[in-house]
Motif scaffolding. Structure first.
Motif, PDB file in Angstrom:
ATOM      1  N   ALA A 171      29.204 -27.301  -9.037  1.00  0.00           N
ATOM      2  CA  ALA A 171      29.266 -28.469  -8.156  1.00  0.00           C
ATOM      3  C   ALA A 171      29.632 -28.061  -6.730  1.00  0.00           C
ATOM      4  CB  ALA A 171      30.278 -29.482  -8.697  1.00  0.00           C
ATOM      5  N   GLN A 172      30.567 -27.121  -6.587  1.00  0.00           N
ATOM      6  CA  GLN A 172      30.946 -26.661  -5.254  1.00  0.00           C
ATOM      7  C   GLN A 172      29.792 -25.925  -4.576  1.00  0.00           C
ATOM      8  OE1 GLN A 172      34.405 -24.511  -6.548  1.00  0.00           O
ATOM      9  NE2 GLN A 172      35.821 -26.062  -5.755  1.00  0.00           N
ATOM     10  N   ARG A 173      29.068 -25.089  -5.327  1.00  0.00           N
ATOM     11  CA  ARG A 173      27.915 -24.389  -4.753  1.00  0.00           C
ATOM     12  C   ARG A 173      26.839 -25.373  -4.324  1.00  0.00           C
ATOM     13  NH1 ARG A 173      28.726 -21.310  -9.278  1.00  0.00           N
ATOM     14  NH2 ARG A 173      26.700 -21.901 -10.120  1.00  0.00           N
ATOM     15  N   SER A 174      26.633 -26.426  -5.103  1.00  0.00           N
ATOM     16  CA  SER A 174      25.650 -27.440  -4.735  1.00  0.00           C
ATOM     17  C   SER A 174      26.063 -28.170  -3.464  1.00  0.00           C
ATOM     18  CB  SER A 174      25.473 -28.448  -5.877  1.00  0.00           C
ATOM     19  OG  SER A 174      24.918 -27.834  -7.014  1.00  0.00           O
ATOM     20  N   SER A 175      27.370 -28.431  -3.317  1.00  0.00           N
ATOM     21  CA  SER A 175      27.862 -29.076  -2.098  1.00  0.00           C
ATOM     22  C   SER A 175      27.617 -28.192  -0.882  1.00  0.00           C
ATOM     23  CB  SER A 175      29.361 -29.384  -2.225  1.00  0.00           C
ATOM     24  OG  SER A 175      29.598 -30.350  -3.224  1.00  0.00           O
ATOM     25  N   LEU A 176      27.864 -26.898  -1.029  1.00  0.00           N
ATOM     26  CA  LEU A 176      27.618 -25.968   0.078  1.00  0.00           C
ATOM     27  C   LEU A 176      26.135 -25.919   0.416  1.00  0.00           C
ATOM     28  CD1 LEU A 176      29.923 -22.901  -0.709  1.00  0.00           C
ATOM     29  CD2 LEU A 176      30.443 -24.997   0.552  1.00  0.00           C
ATOM     30  N   ASP A 177      25.302 -25.890  -0.612  1.00  0.00           N
ATOM     31  CA  ASP A 177      23.856 -25.816  -0.390  1.00  0.00           C
ATOM     32  C   ASP A 177      23.374 -27.034   0.397  1.00  0.00           C
ATOM     33  OD1 ASP A 177      21.476 -24.330  -0.816  1.00  0.00           O
ATOM     34  OD2 ASP A 177      20.848 -25.812  -2.294  1.00  0.00           O
ATOM     35  N   ARG A 178      23.855 -28.217   0.046  1.00  0.00           N
ATOM     36  CA  ARG A 178      23.446 -29.427   0.754  1.00  0.00           C
ATOM     37  C   ARG A 178      23.937 -29.407   2.194  1.00  0.00           C
ATOM     38  NH1 ARG A 178      24.847 -31.763  -4.287  1.00  0.00           N
ATOM     39  NH2 ARG A 178      26.902 -32.360  -3.473  1.00  0.00           N
ATOM     40  N   LEU A 179      25.183 -28.978   2.399  1.00  0.00           N
ATOM     41  CA  LEU A 179      25.734 -28.919   3.748  1.00  0.00           C
ATOM     42  C   LEU A 179      24.939 -27.958   4.622  1.00  0.00           C
ATOM     43  CD1 LEU A 179      27.936 -29.442   5.897  1.00  0.00           C
ATOM     44  CD2 LEU A 179      29.241 -27.559   4.848  1.00  0.00           C
ATOM     45  N   VAL A 180      24.660 -26.772   4.115  1.00  0.00           N
ATOM     46  CA  VAL A 180      23.962 -25.763   4.916  1.00  0.00           C
ATOM     47  C   VAL A 180      22.536 -26.205   5.207  1.00  0.00           C
ATOM     48  CG1 VAL A 180      23.093 -23.394   4.887  1.00  0.00           C
ATOM     49  CG2 VAL A 180      25.420 -23.870   4.138  1.00  0.00           C
ATOM     50  N   GLU A 181      21.861 -26.789   4.240  1.00  0.00           N
ATOM     51  CA  GLU A 181      20.488 -27.247   4.461  1.00  0.00           C
ATOM     52  C   GLU A 181      20.445 -28.329   5.537  1.00  0.00           C
ATOM     53  OE1 GLU A 181      16.611 -26.549   3.864  1.00  0.00           O
ATOM     54  OE2 GLU A 181      18.201 -25.580   2.707  1.00  0.00           O
ATOM     55  N   ARG A 182      21.481 -29.166   5.577  1.00  0.00           N
ATOM     56  CA  ARG A 182      21.527 -30.275   6.528  1.00  0.00           C
ATOM     57  C   ARG A 182      21.980 -29.836   7.917  1.00  0.00           C
ATOM     58  NH1 ARG A 182      24.779 -32.985   3.691  1.00  0.00           N
ATOM     59  NH2 ARG A 182      26.709 -32.570   4.800  1.00  0.00           N
ATOM     60  N   SER A 183      22.849 -28.822   7.979  1.00  0.00           N
ATOM     61  CA  SER A 183      23.527 -28.507   9.244  1.00  0.00           C
ATOM     62  C   SER A 183      23.421 -27.043   9.641  1.00  0.00           C
ATOM     63  CB  SER A 183      25.016 -28.898   9.132  1.00  0.00           C
ATOM     64  OG  SER A 183      25.168 -30.236   8.734  1.00  0.00           O
ATOM     65  N   ARG A 184      22.431 -26.327   9.130  1.00  0.00           N
ATOM     66  CA  ARG A 184      22.306 -24.885   9.368  1.00  0.00           C
ATOM     67  C   ARG A 184      22.286 -24.547  10.858  1.00  0.00           C
ATOM     68  NH1 ARG A 184      18.345 -24.132   6.169  1.00  0.00           N
ATOM     69  NH2 ARG A 184      19.524 -23.139   4.489  1.00  0.00           N
ATOM     70  N   ALA A 185      21.635 -25.373  11.667  1.00  0.00           N
ATOM     71  CA  ALA A 185      21.435 -25.057  13.087  1.00  0.00           C
ATOM     72  C   ALA A 185      22.608 -25.483  13.962  1.00  0.00           C
ATOM     73  CB  ALA A 185      20.153 -25.718  13.587  1.00  0.00           C
ATOM     74  N   HIS A 186      23.664 -26.005  13.369  1.00  0.00           N
ATOM     75  CA  HIS A 186      24.739 -26.589  14.169  1.00  0.00           C
ATOM     76  C   HIS A 186      26.006 -25.747  14.214  1.00  0.00           C
ATOM     77  CE1 HIS A 186      22.110 -29.942  14.529  1.00  0.00           C
ATOM     78  NE2 HIS A 186      22.271 -30.346  13.270  1.00  0.00           N
ATOM     79  N   GLY A 187      25.869 -24.442  13.998  1.00  0.00           N
ATOM     80  CA  GLY A 187      27.020 -23.568  14.154  1.00  0.00           C
ATOM     81  C   GLY A 187      28.097 -23.763  13.105  1.00  0.00           C
ATOM     82  N   LEU A 188      27.705 -23.821  11.857  1.00  0.00           N
ATOM     83  CA  LEU A 188      28.681 -23.983  10.777  1.00  0.00           C
ATOM     84  C   LEU A 188      29.673 -22.822  10.765  1.00  0.00           C
ATOM     85  CD1 LEU A 188      26.389 -25.144   7.829  1.00  0.00           C
ATOM     86  CD2 LEU A 188      28.172 -26.505   8.931  1.00  0.00           C
ATOM     87  N   GLN A 189      30.905 -23.133  10.392  1.00  0.00           N
ATOM     88  CA  GLN A 189      31.977 -22.151  10.297  1.00  0.00           C
ATOM     89  C   GLN A 189      32.500 -22.107   8.860  1.00  0.00           C
ATOM     90  OE1 GLN A 189      32.948 -20.176  12.888  1.00  0.00           O
ATOM     91  NE2 GLN A 189      31.262 -21.141  14.031  1.00  0.00           N
ATOM     92  N   PRO A 190      33.187 -21.025   8.482  1.00  0.00           N
ATOM     93  CA  PRO A 190      33.776 -20.970   7.138  1.00  0.00           C
ATOM     94  C   PRO A 190      34.669 -22.167   6.828  1.00  0.00           C
ATOM     95  CG  PRO A 190      33.805 -18.797   8.118  1.00  0.00           C
ATOM     96  CD  PRO A 190      33.329 -19.735   9.187  1.00  0.00           C
ATOM     97  N   THR A 191      35.354 -22.702   7.839  1.00  0.00           N
ATOM     98  CA  THR A 191      36.204 -23.881   7.590  1.00  0.00           C
ATOM     99  C   THR A 191      35.381 -25.079   7.141  1.00  0.00           C
ATOM    100  OG1 THR A 191      36.091 -24.316   9.979  1.00  0.00           O
ATOM    101  CG2 THR A 191      38.067 -23.209   9.162  1.00  0.00           C
ATOM    102  N   ASP A 192      34.145 -25.213   7.649  1.00  0.00           N
ATOM    103  CA  ASP A 192      33.271 -26.309   7.225  1.00  0.00           C
ATOM    104  C   ASP A 192      32.900 -26.153   5.748  1.00  0.00           C
ATOM    105  OD1 ASP A 192      33.104 -27.392   9.883  1.00  0.00           O
ATOM    106  OD2 ASP A 192      31.673 -25.812  10.361  1.00  0.00           O
ATOM    107  N   LEU A 193      32.621 -24.921   5.339  1.00  0.00           N
ATOM    108  CA  LEU A 193      32.283 -24.676   3.939  1.00  0.00           C
ATOM    109  C   LEU A 193      33.477 -24.959   3.031  1.00  0.00           C
ATOM    110  CD1 LEU A 193      30.252 -21.318   4.206  1.00  0.00           C
ATOM    111  CD2 LEU A 193      29.430 -23.672   4.414  1.00  0.00           C
ATOM    112  N   ALA A 194      34.660 -24.496   3.466  1.00  0.00           N
ATOM    113  CA  ALA A 194      35.864 -24.713   2.658  1.00  0.00           C
ATOM    114  C   ALA A 194      36.137 -26.204   2.483  1.00  0.00           C
ATOM    115  CB  ALA A 194      37.059 -24.028   3.319  1.00  0.00           C
TER     116      ALA A 194
END
Length: 280
Positions: A171-194
């Motif tokens: 479930a956590q990996r799926s949440s990360l996958d959705r976040l990155v697919e949606r916001s890849r170009a917006h300078g994601l940081q490790p804190t966003d993933l956490a």
């Protein structure tokens, strides 16, 4: 303590076999981004097939066992083993190839081998794909050497427990996958993933390393560069447009990171991928 790897006897057999190894890309590129709803259908093949999920995720059924593959998951399915692979969520990018290998010990390999966090075998997969795109008399022996490297790398990952023990949940990996697919170009940081995983940064980083074999910041760079590589291979837009679309305002930084991840400059990578594509 993990048990003996089911790959060990297969490696020994291949290492002691005379002659070379054959294989194919089955008339499609070895690196492909599939469409939403992509489905192989239920099938089995006369060769072993290897998939490495580079971006996105896919759901597999191998000999009746259901598996959700996150980025970095490698699936090795022996010849004759029934399987089905389906796109799961955003269309994934996959490295795939077929190899004619000696028959493995059936009991040990009946359900295939699935290794999450297998990023270290990506260069070997890429080299195998390049070899399969060539046509010369020395190819079978080079394929044999690369196949041994592939199996040895997967065996090493299994032996050291690089799979999921203590890693992120599905479930956590799926949440990360959705976040990155949606916001890849917006300078994601490790804190966003956490935050998306619902964990403190330190705890998240430890669990992330166990799942993906690298730090979150390095993984974010690799993910963004792989997305850029897919755009370059599949479209005709200028390099600067592809870079800017994925949040790179600095072309020097883009070129430096692209070379570090893909092993060559972006313009050369595009030329070589297209040269090996049967659709061009």
């Amino acid at each position: 303590m993990p048990g003996p790897s089911p790959l060990r006897r297969w490696i020994t057999t291949l290492d002691g076999a005379a002659g070379g190894v054959d294989g194919s890309l089955a008339s499609v590129p070895g690196r492909l981004t599939v469409h939403a709803g992509w489905d192989t259908g239920s099938r089995s093949l006369p060769e072993a097939i290897v998939y490495l999920i580079v971006r996105g995720s896919a759901t597999a059924t191998i000999a009746g066992r259901d598996i959700t593959g996150a980025p970095g998951t490698c699936m090795l399915i022996p010849a004759g083993t029934p399987f089905r692979l389906r796109a799961h969520g955003p269309p994934p990018t996959i490295l795939r190839l077929r190899l004619v290998l000696p028959s493995p010990p059936r009991a040990a390999m009946a359900r295939g081998v699935v290794v999450p966090g297998a990023w270290e075998i990506e260069p070997v997969m890429a080299a195998l794909i390049d070899e399969l795109a060539e046509d010369d008399s020395h190819r079978p022996r080079r394929l044999r050497s690369l196949a041994i490297l592939l199996l040895t790398g997967l065996d090493r990952l299994l032996a050291r427990g690089a799979a999921h023990a203590g890693g992120l949940t599905a479930a956590q990996r799926s949440s990360l996958d959705r976040l990155v697919e949606r916001s890849r170009a917006h300078g994601l940081q490790p804190t966003d993933l956490a935050e998306a995983a619902g964990l403190t940064l330190d705890y998240f980083t430890r669990r992330f390393r166990r799942s993906f074999g690298m730090a979150p910041r390095r993984w974010l760079v690799r993910d963004r560069i792989r997305a850029a590589a897919a755009r370059l291979a599949e479209g005709d837009e200028p390099l600067a447009v592809a870079a800017q679309t994925l949040g790179y305002a600095d072309m020097k930084l883009f070129g430096r990171q692209f070379r570090a991840v893909m092993g060559m400059p972006p313009a050369r990578w595009r030329r070589e991928r297209r040269a090996h594509s049967p659709n061009r």
